[in-house]
Design a protein around this motif. Sequence first.
Motif, PDB file in Angstrom:
ATOM      1  N   GLU A   1       0.857  -1.182   0.000  1.00 21.41           N
ATOM      2  CA  GLU A   1       0.000   0.000   0.000  1.00 21.41           C
ATOM      3  C   GLU A   1       0.899   1.239   0.000  1.00 21.41           C
ATOM      4  O   GLU A   1       1.483   1.594   1.022  1.00 21.41           O
ATOM      5  CB  GLU A   1      -0.904  -0.026   1.247  1.00 21.41           C
TER       6      GLU A   1
ATOM      7  N   THR B   1      -1.694  -3.603  -4.926  1.00 20.47           N
ATOM      8  CA  THR B   1      -2.494  -3.135  -3.790  1.00 20.47           C
ATOM      9  C   THR B   1      -3.718  -4.029  -3.547  1.00 20.47           C
ATOM     10  O   THR B   1      -4.109  -4.817  -4.408  1.00 20.47           O
ATOM     11  CB  THR B   1      -3.005  -1.710  -4.048  1.00 20.47           C
TER      12      THR B   1
ATOM     13  N   ARG C   1      -4.803   1.182   4.133  1.00 19.42           N
ATOM     14  CA  ARG C   1      -3.888   1.838   3.192  1.00 19.42           C
ATOM     15  C   ARG C   1      -3.797   3.318   3.566  1.00 19.42           C
ATOM     16  O   ARG C   1      -4.753   3.861   4.159  1.00 19.42           O
ATOM     17  CB  ARG C   1      -4.386   1.700   1.750  1.00 19.42           C
TER      18      ARG C   1
ATOM     19  N   ASN D   1      -9.188  -0.938   3.745  1.00 20.28           N
ATOM     20  CA  ASN D   1      -9.297  -1.565   2.425  1.00 20.28           C
ATOM     21  C   ASN D   1     -10.558  -2.430   2.369  1.00 20.28           C
ATOM     22  O   ASN D   1     -11.064  -2.862   3.407  1.00 20.28           O
ATOM     23  CB  ASN D   1      -8.076  -2.446   2.160  1.00 20.28           C
TER      24      ASN D   1
END
Length: 226
Positions: free
Chosen positions: A20, A73, A101, A125
């Motif tokens: 991230e 990610t 993140r 997230n």
Amino acid sequence: LADGELAGLHVLVTAGPTQEPLDPVRYLTNHSTGKMGYALAQAAQFMGAEVTLVSGPVALDEPQGVHTIRVQTAQEMFDAVREHFSQADLTVMAAAVGDFRPEHRSEQKIKKTGGAMPPIVLVQNPDILAWAGEHKRADGSQVVCGFAMETQDLLANAQSKLQRKHCDMLVANDLNEPGAGFAHDTNRVVILTPQAADTSDGGASTPRVRVEPLPLMDKRDLAARI
Ligand code: C5P
């Protein structure tokens, strides 16, 4: 491995960590190496399945005969899973997805400011496994397996995860166990599966779960077992 046992089935696997980014040179991540997920993808392919592996950044070779999608990610992993989930008969989520993140990704490298520390604000997230559990076909023809890695209260946490994320199976490992968890070639897990509810009390009791502890195993043998 039973040859051809999964012939004709589509298997979706997530593996590895996510990264991230904070800025162009830094990121938040975790210790996952992807070994468990890659072993699962390879085992399913050996068993005759058509396998899609969504992998975070790892140092492993792509498993042979597996369609590997590389992501960085959690959001990218989520997008790839959403694209492939509806075709998957079996989905196994072994990735160590970053739960958080940085809210902002700086365009430029964050510089030392001479005293004051730059704040890092985190946002949550998407939970990819929870999304999959909610979006399974209504006819029960999709099986979703999650993983849980805990440092305390393994069984209680794993059981609540199994139910909360609507999994058909949950593989739980205790980071405190010797030879288990990140980076090792071995793992020692407990497999949890929901049992048909006991209706004799009108459904008032808590849902029943089958708990199967496995011995310390090579991750490749464990992958075939799962
Ligand atoms: O809640 P926890 O992160 O412990 O759950 C672990 C399981 O959920 C693993 O199967 C992992 O791949 C999955 N997961 C996910 N997306 C997240 C967090 C976890 O798919 N954001």
